[in-house]
Design an enzyme around this catalytic site. Structure first.
Site, PDB file in Angstrom:
ATOM      1  N   HIS A  69       0.836  -1.208   0.000  1.00 23.56           N
ATOM      2  CA  HIS A  69       0.000   0.000   0.000  1.00 23.56           C
ATOM      3  C   HIS A  69       0.868   1.254   0.000  1.00 23.56           C
ATOM      4  O   HIS A  69       1.960   1.267   0.561  1.00 23.56           O
ATOM      5  CB  HIS A  69      -0.907   0.017   1.227  1.00 23.56           C
ATOM      6  CG  HIS A  69      -1.896  -1.104   1.261  1.00 23.56           C
ATOM      7  ND1 HIS A  69      -3.008  -1.143   0.459  1.00 23.56           N
ATOM      8  CD2 HIS A  69      -1.916  -2.255   1.988  1.00 23.56           C
ATOM      9  CE1 HIS A  69      -3.695  -2.253   0.702  1.00 23.56           C
ATOM     10  NE2 HIS A  69      -3.042  -2.951   1.619  1.00 23.56           N
TER      11      HIS A  69
ATOM     12  N   CYS B 116       0.013   2.248  -4.589  1.00 20.28           N
ATOM     13  CA  CYS B 116      -0.881   3.295  -5.086  1.00 20.28           C
ATOM     14  C   CYS B 116      -0.246   4.683  -4.993  1.00 20.28           C
ATOM     15  O   CYS B 116       0.408   5.012  -4.002  1.00 20.28           O
ATOM     16  CB  CYS B 116      -2.184   3.288  -4.290  1.00 20.28           C
ATOM     17  SG  CYS B 116      -3.147   1.776  -4.446  1.00 20.28           S
TER      18      CYS B 116
END
EC number: 3.4.22.47
Length: 1723
Positions: free
Chosen positions: A444, A477
């Site tokens: 992430h 991301c």
């Protein structure tokens, strides 16, 4: 290798065994894909598959099966059953339509019910990393699962995708599987043969487009095309040089100049434009239109740019919103053809100011020019799979493990790979500070961070990795969302000054789990299964390590995006799509950089002395594949590529027309750059030096060279007339002093009769015409004996005499004489015995043999050579310039003159700064200077005392563990770090040196040979050595036993061996070899114990080309520690047959120097325990060995230094017969041990010995080198205090010093206390070891500090532990102590958290039958259950309850503790009444228990439990607790108790007072089970009292929870073991966490990997026999026999018989649902 094969076999043996997975064997022997008959018209392809694998999958929607085929990827409509497909990217000619014709295939139907398989899993859409898996609905199409009959796509599909850099790309998909969901059946179409034709193909236009756009920089992309061989191979880059289009904000013009200059020097043709140009503009539309026009114009001229560099932030070049991502993207600047494939490698050097751009450029220039002072950081990498409870075990871990397995490992030159595939991540980002060459994070992210483990943009700004810049990739991301309101994470990583990265690859929008997985490891990877190289397409990791490609940061990103393109399914929107990923990923920083893969190689090159003007090309030698560029003042003149022979033809696009210095830059992927200058103009007439070499030792550089090959450079050749028709040639030379000349007479048996010549010189020059006749002989018959001595001052030979029969003549060879320069008469005589005449030689040469007044010039050398001339003879004379001042040498370092006027051919310079230097030597003649000859030199280390590297600190409970790496390089006390003395360095460039020895022990006539066979290449050069297990030229199969042995070595303290090894054929790689050391001789029998032995395996060859094609395997560097005293090292090739060759190269041995002297003070040891860091052996088994004593605990003891000593007793309250060993740590290299000992002055006979071992630490390994029986020590001397113990005084002697010499080879030293009894003790202190050798790089120790206070010194290990550290934050620092000084401290912060929940320890997983058994140890302390609890138990009385653990659940522990409360040696007793009926009767409410004499059974009759256990009702008793403590374990329950204090003086048995927090007498007190009650006695005013502390002692204060592969499988456990039934055949990750009342501990995890399948060794429900080659299995169930490739050979019920061929096999038996597997070998 065998273990690996068994692992493979175990996975293949899963058919029907377990419900977890199964494999269906198909009707093809192997999985294979081929492309043949490739042309612009068509190609043929075949696809065959040997198995289908079924895997059980637990989902939110229930239990399903996943089906996979090697090399395929999952497809299907969302919610419908998922089946595998194969997808290939193909090149399609211009104008063509691809048409697929299926020629043939086979088809079979398989019932999945027979394999116990559930229905196939419904296909799920791609999941964004921003999604919460728990909130994503499970896709399930009920209608699809009710549909009968086989459903699936057409067998073949083809779809046009677009044009990528001149190549039209289509996707060819093969759908081999259809599925009948109702019947649960698979239809598999196999052995598929197809033809793909290109209808309407325009071959000419296709080739023209390809030629116009071709660049080798796109080889990474071209290699991923299935039919790539259709295009013409372009082997040279000079026809298509590198071109770069640069578009920059106008404000960056000045800041860009250094970068533009370097790129031009490197060979990039630059086309630079700024946004203040009208044609460029400032809007996105105008900039994009300008770039597209530039590309199309370049394509038309066959000069299309390779790179597009965008310089600036979005304020100057905005980018645009992606069509698929809806986030900012730069894709459409380079996607010119209207599709989503770019035509150029695009990167953005994002900066908001010129200063930020300069920060980026400075890092790029240092990295590309390799000017960083310490390159060792390039050998380190950081790989992190971040936290995600669902995806980390399915994708994250597999990604990082793939990278480590295939690439980031020792085989590829990496010394340290910091791999974090899962939590814990403690200290992971500290490696960015200490230095890594590559950092990759996958999980992430946010716009400004890598999320978990977290590192933020703010923290990046605080990095300290100056001069250690890296490539960073974030598969997460939005970290490259460069239009974010503040600088995004990737921008900060590249913009920060003197830290961070030179380039960052990341995603602008959210990225996706599956696509990021494919992006890294290649398409076709299956979630949750470890991917293989063979089973996946090319991913970014693979592309990075392509050996022969122009790998750049951009090409790595392209490879990742192409992998995502591979995985897009035709006709089903099941993945986020390739278009999304081409928009998503960006390079921030310089994408044209070629990243180094570990330590780059050194280029081998030769430059011309000068560059003549007006030439169309120049030839420059360099390592094959090197890119060579010539430029001047930032203007590129020409480029070329070195061919396979190492010759680059540099084609000049701008010719050299003026003199001056021109830059020559040579670059190659993973090679250090060569940056030199060459002068243009005509070749110099002044000859340079030759064979310049440079060596380093520490910071000393030594240069050596050969003098100019001829000494003709001072002037042109001079021919001088010296008489009618006579000429002499004068040319340079050097031999004699300036005022002298040399005369040489030379002959070669001119007449063949052994008559020769004499040379007579008259310095008075008055003999011509008298003694020397003008014609005729010198004399005839007999001459005066003094004829010569009276007339000639100089003779050749010196003993020449006037005798015609003389032997003192020059017949063959030469003689010489040195004479003062001046005028001489001379003659050359030829005595002839036959005629009795002393002839004077004839004048048939270029010089008369007799001369009147000849001038011999000073500084000249005159050589007179005699020869036949017709019927006579004659003299040829050559004159050489012999002046010593004809030239001198000048030395330069880095362009600066550092020494001139040298006449010797060697030069040394000490104290040279660390880093890369260029040394040059030129020759200075009278009339001019020669060209410089130069050599690159690398000086290791730095100019300070090197500190430790990679310091980390962690805490578990109150224990702190520090770990670090040794200092970079090998520092020594100079203080400049020294890489050590190189004892041997051999690259085999000139074959096997004569000083090496070879032994052909098997006698087949084929031993080690120099590597000049076809196809053999050395590691970093042309030369190597090899040994064969298969010979070419009809030799065939060999069974080698070949030794290659070094010359004699001198390694008194051992050393370090490094070498490079590889298998010559990657497909036949199983070459077995070993490395041995001998301290005696160099015969084969002298080499017995292998230091390294291994088989090179095919799996070990990780180069993609090496796996896909039969070429030389990957070179791997090996390091071996050599023992002290090593004299010879042998490389042995043996136990191999029918492979090919093993290659060996670059052998280097560095001698270890002196280890640091060190002293053991025992100050870190604990009183009453065995000494820390020493080994003890209690050989007599009495339980009393060596232990540490402290003067702080014993009044009679005085240490020699400090407070601690070690002791062994022969009496300790009773007579002992000791045989106790105290054994040191490894002290290899020690030459002396000095120590101090003491004994009891009154009992001094404790015998001891000093012993040594050269091997191990068992008692039998030691021999005595010194022993003694102390006697009569210090009689009547000083006493050092008296003990207060009951046995009376123990007077200690003075300390006695001893020094013992240790023999060579000593590894361990032992002090043995033995051969004595009933005396007292021997003490040892301050044991000092003196190490041999001279101070060297390893001469240092470590010192540890906590919060500024030194807590440990003298450490030699790179780890340190400290227990019992106080709660709070602490700074730990480590410094390196050298002989001459100390390094800077390296520090780390460690937090001790009082509420930390302690985890289990030493978790292990082992197979047992078909089960996996987990075992662990309980937490180190059980105080994590809750905070400290204070409990009121009466008026003003409180008890403190805190966690602990000691007794069983139904019991309590009572402890009575005191410390001589009254100072009179009276103590206490604790009496407990389990009937609780004595209070008020036996135990009075007040007053003493009794006065005077009590009944002898008072205690036994009334109290069930006593402390101490022998407590008695006597006021004069000795059975009391005075100092220390006693304890008793009782059943939990209600008790009456009292604590007594007998007082002999009053005759009373007092009950203690109530001055503490707990009464000393109590009626009905409840002792709770699982508690520990400590009653501590103390003074309280004029009386005493009891303080009671209660600890939770329940074993059930916590429980254990067990996880398998991230899923909880058991909780509530109280035992420290767990059996997982039926799981031993598969690999799993097991974790155990501790659940406390107030929280849970961190998980502790272990990977379980089956070794094949667990062997069953006891109570097997079957019998297995092997007779000859027949295997027989008998059982009451099913039996199967497999080979090690997993192929089933035989199967049946009850009895199975199989006749084997020899080799390894596996037998599997299934009885009562339980499986058993056994391995066996058949000879």
């Amino acid at each position: 290798m065998r273990k690996l094969l068994l692992l493979i076999a175990a996975s293949l043996l899963g058919v029907g065994l377990y419900a977890q997975n199964a494999k269906i064997k198909l009707d093809a022997p192997t999985t294979r894909t081929t492309c043949t008959n490739n042309s612009f018209k068509q190609f043929d392809a075949s696809f065959s598959f040997n198995e289908v694998e079924l895997t059980k999958v637990e989902t939110k929607g229930g239990t399903f099966a996943s089906v996979s085929i090697p090399g395929a990827f999952p497809t299907g409509e969302v919610g419908s059953p998922e089946v595998p497909a194969v997808r290939k990217l193909i090149a399609v000619p211009v104008g063509a339509t691809p048409v697929v014709r299926v020629k043939s295939f086979t088809e079979q139907v398989y019932s999945l019910n027979q394999y116990g398989s559930e229905k196939l899993m419904p296909h799920q859409p791609s999941m964004s990393k921003s999604d919460d898996p728990e909130k994503v609905p499970f896709a399930y199409n009920a209608a699809a699962y009710a549909r009968k009959g086989f459903v699936g796509q057409e067998l073949t599909q083809v779809e046009m995708l677009g044009t990528m850099r001149g190549v039209r790309i289509a996707a060819l998909t093969i759908n081999p599987v259809q599925y009948d969901v109702v019947a649960n059946q698979l239809k598999v179409r196999n052995n598929i043969e197809i033809e793909v034709s290109f209808q309407g193909a325009d071959e000419v236009a296709t080739q023209r487009l390809y030629d116009a756009s071709f660049s080798p920089y796109f080889e990474t992309a071209y290699k991923q095309l299935f039919n790539r061989d259709v295009y013409t191979d372009h082997g040279d880059l000079y026809n298509t040089p590198v071109r770069m289009l640069v578009v920059a904000g106008a404000k960056f013009k000045e800041a860009l100049k250094p970068w533009l200059t370097w790129k031009a020097q490197k060979g990039f043709y630059l086309d630079v434009h700024y946004t203040d140009e009208a044609e460029v503009g400032t809007t996105n539309a105008s900039i994009k239109a300008f770039i597209h026009k530039k590309y199309n114009d370049g394509l038309a001229a066959s000069a299309a740019p390779v790179f597009l560099a965008l310089v600036g932030d979005t304020d100057v070049i905005s980018g645009e919103k992606g069509k698929k991502t809806k986030k900012v993207t730069d894709l459409y600047y380079s996607a010119v053809d209207g599709d989503y494939f770019p035509e150029m490698y695009t990167f953005r050097m994002s900066a908001s100011s010129p200063e930020e751009l300069t920060n980026i450029i400075d890092k790029v220039l240092m990295y590309e020019k390799a000017t960083m002072p310490d390159k060792s950081y390039l050998e380190k990498a950081l790989l992190i799979a971040g936290a995600d409870s669902y995806w980390n075990p399915k994708i994250g871990q597999q990604t990082i493990k793939y990278a480590v397995q295939y690439y980031y490992n020792q085989d590829h030159g990496y010394t340290d790979v910091y791999s974090y595939p899962k939590a814990p991540y403690t200290g992971c980002y500290s490696h960015l500070n200490t230095g890594v060459g590559f950092a990759n994070y996958t999980a992430h992210g946010s716009e400004t961070s890598w999320a978990d483990p977290s590192v933020t943009a703010t923290q990046v700004k605080a990095l300290t990795n100056k001069n250690k810049y890296f490539l960073a990739i974030g598969n997460c991301c939005v970290t490259a969302q460069f239009d974010y309101p503040q600088p995004c994470f990737g921008e900060v990583m590249t913009r920060v000054k003197e830290k961070g990265a030179y380039a960052y690859i990341g995603s602008s929008p959210n990225s996706y789990w599956g696509e990021d997985y494919y992006w890294s490891v290649g398409a076709n990877a299956v979630f949750g299964v470890q991917p293989t190289f063979e089973g996946t397409s090319m991913g970014s990791y693979d592309a990075t390590f392509l050996e022969d490609s122009y790998n750049t940061v951009n090409s790595i990103m392209w490879a990742g995006n192409l992998a995502a393109t591979h995985a897009e399914n035709i006709g089903n929107v099941t993945h986020i799509g390739a278009h999304y990923y081409w928009e998503a990923y960006h390079v921030l920083g310089d994408g044209s950089v070629m990243p180094y893969r570990a330590m780059p190689k050194t280029n081998t090159y030769t430059l011309p002395a000068s560059l003549p003007q007006n030439q169309a090309s120049y030839s420059i030698q360099a390592s094959a594949g090197s890119y060579v560029a010539i430029s001047k003042d930032g203007v590129l003149y020409g480029t070329g590529v070195a061919n396979a022979s190492g010759v680059a033809t540099v084609n000049m696009t701008k010719q050299i027309t003026e003199n001056g210095n021109y830059d020559v830059v040579i670059t190659r992927s993973n090679y250090l750059p060569v940056i030199k200058q060459i002068q243009a103009g005509e070749p110099s007439p002044y000859q340079p030096v030759s064979n310049l070499t440079a060596t380093t030792q520490g910071q000393k550089v030594t240069l050596k060279w050969d003098a100019p090959s001829a000494k003709k450079a001072e002037g042109s050749r001079e021919v001088k007339r010296i008489g009618d028709g006579l000429f002499v040639t004068i040319e340079p030379a050097n031999d004699v002093r300036a005022n002298e000349a040399k005369v040489v007479l030379a002959a070669d048996n001119v007449w063949g009769d052994n008559t020769g010549y004499q040379f007579l010189l008259d310095a008075d020059h008055n003999t011509f015409g008298s003694v020397i006749p003008a014609t005729g002989p010198l004399f005839t018959g007999t001459a005066s004996s003094n004829l010569y001595s009276a007339n000639f001052e100089y003779l050749i030979p010196a003993n020449a005499d006037p005798v015609v029969t003389t032997q003192n003549i020059i017949v063959t060879g030469q003689g010489e004489v040195v004479i003062p320069g001046g005028v001489y008469d001379y003659c050359i005589t030829n005595p002839e015995p036959a005629s009795g005449k002393m002839w004077i030689a004839g004048d048939g040469g270029n010089q008369p043999a007799r001369y009147d007044d000849f001038t011999f010039e000073a500084g000249k050398k005159y050589t007179f050579t005699m020869r036949r001339a017709g019927m006579g003879d004659g003299t040829d004379m050559e004159v050489e310039d012999d002046s010593p001042a004809s030239y001198t040498y000048t030395v330069y370092r880095d362009g600066t003159k550092i020494k001139e006027g040298l006449t010797a051919t060697t030069f040394e310079e000490d104290g040279v700064a660390a880093g890369n230097h260029e040394y040059c030597v030129e020759v200075k003649y009278t009339a001019g200077v020669s060209p410089k000859v130069c050599k690159d030199v690398t000086v290791e280390g730095s100019n300070e005392f090197a500190p430790v590297q990679n310091l980390t600190g962690s805490a578990v409970g109150q224990k702190v563990t520090l770990k670090w790496d040794a200092p970079n390089g090998t520092p020594n006390p100079n203080p400049n770090p020294n890489p050590g003395t190189t004892t041997l360095s051999e690259s085999f460039e000139n074959g096997i040196p004569a000083s090496w020895k070879t032994i052909d022990a098997d006698g087949d006539g084929h031993g080690w040979k120099p590597g000049n066979a076809p196809g053999i290449a050395g590691y970093n050069s042309n030369g190597c050595v090899y040994s064969e297990s298969f010979g070419l030229g009809g030799i065939g199969v060999l069974t080698p036993d070949n030794y290659l042995i070094t010359p004699a070595l001198d390694l008194p303290n051992g050393g370090k061996l490094t070498f490079w090894v590889c298998a010559q054929d990657a497909n036949y790689a199983s070459e077995h070899y070993a490395v041995y050391a001998s301290s005696t001789g160099n015969d084969a029998s002298n080499f017995t114990n292998a230091l390294l032995e291994e088989t090179i395996t095919a799996k070990g060859v990780r180069s993609p080309e090496a796996i896909r094609g039969r070429i030389q395997g990957t070179w791997r560097q090996k390091t071996v520690d050599l023992p002290a005293g090593t004299k010879y090292v042998a490389f042995r090739h043996f136990q191999s047959t029918d492979m090919f060759y093993i290659d060996l190269d670059e052998v280097e041995i560095k001698a270890n120097g002196k280890r640091a002297d060190f002293t053991e003070t025992f100050e870190s040891s604990t009183h009453g325990e065995a000494p820390a860091e020493w080994t003890t052996i209690d050989a007599d088994g009495d339980g009393q060995g060596w232990l540490c004593l402290s003067s702080g605990q014993l009044d009679w003891l005085t240490a020699h230094g400090g407070t601690n000593v070690v002791a062994s007793f022969s009496w300790n309250g009773m007579a002992l017969n000791p045989d106790n060993y105290l054994i040191s740590k490894d002290v290899t290299g020690a030459t002396k041990v000095k120590y101090y000992y003491a004994v009891n002055d009154g009992f001094p006979g404790d015998h001891y010995a000093v012993m040594i071992s050269k091997t191990g630490t068992n008692a039998g390994d030691f021999t005595v080198v010194f022993e003694e029986t102390p006697n009569g020590i210090n009689k009547g001397g000083a006493r050092f205090g008296l003990s207060t113990e009951a046995d009376g005084a123990k007077p200690q002697s003075v300390w006695i010093e001893r020094t013992v010499d240790l023999p060579a080879g000593t590894k361990y030293v032992a002090f043995r206390h033995y051969n004595c009894s009933d005396l007292n003790y021997i003490l040892l202190d301050d044991i000092q070891f003196t190490m041999g050798g001279s101070p060297t790089p390893t001469d240092y120790t470590y010192t540890v500090y906590r919060d500024g206070t030194k807590i440990k010194e003298g450490l030699t290990e790179t780890t340190f532990e400290e227990d019992g550290v106080a709660t709070g934050n602490h700074e730990y620092c480590v410094e390196v102590k050298y002989t001459a000084g100390v390094s800077p401290k390296k520090c780390v912060n460690v937090t001790i958290n009082p509420t930390q929940f302690n985890p289990v320890k030493n978790l292990k997983a082992q197979p047992d039958g078909g089960d996996v058994v987990l075992k662990w140890e309980a937490p180190s302390a059980k105080k994590a259950e809750g905070s400290r609890e204070v409990k009121r138990i009466g008026d003003g009385l409180f008890v403190t309850i805190e966690p602990a653990n000691d007794v069983r659940a139904n019991e309590a522990k009572v402890v009575l503790a005191a410390d001589n409360v009254w100072g009179d040696n009276t103590g206490y007793q604790f009496l407990l009444d389990a009937d609780h009926n004595t209070f008020g009767s036996v135990i009075p409410a007040t007053g003493p228990l009794f006065t005077g004499t009590a009944s002898s059974n008072l205690y036994s009759a009334n109290f069930e439990y006593l402390i101490p256990a022998n407590a008695d009702p006597v006021v004069t008793t000795q059975n009391i607790i005075v100092t220390g403590q006693g304890e008793v374990v009782i059943p939990g329950g209600v008790y009456d108790y009292c604590i007594t204090n007998p007082e002999p003086a009053s005759g009373k048995m007092w009950i203690a007072g109530d001055g503490g927090n707990q009464p000393a007498r109590y009626d009905d007190f409840t002792f709770e089970a699982g508690k520990k009650y400590t009653f501590t006695m103390r003074r309280a005013g004029m009386g005493d009292g009891t303080d009671m502390e209660v600890e939770d002692d329940s074993p059930a204060s916590y429980t254990y929870t067990v996880y398998r592969d991230g899923t909880k499988i058991k909780e509530g456990l109280t035992e420290t073991t767990y059996r997982d039934a039926g799981m031993s055949a598969q690999s799993h990750e097991y974790c155990v966490e501790v659940k406390y009342a107030a929280g849970v501990s961190p998980k502790v995890c272990v990977d379980y990997i089956p070794d094949g399948v667990a062997d069953v060794t006891a109570q097997k429900p079957y019998t297995l026999t092997v007779v000859g080659k027949t295997i027989t299995v008998t059982c009451q169930g099913e039996a199967m026999i497999y080979d090690m490739n997993g192929r089933r050979l035989a199967a049946g019920r009850n009895t199975v018989v199989y006749t084997a061929q020899g080799g390894y096999y596996a037998v599997m038996v299934v009885v009562d649902g339980k499986s058993y597997v056994e391995k066996l070998a058949v000879k």
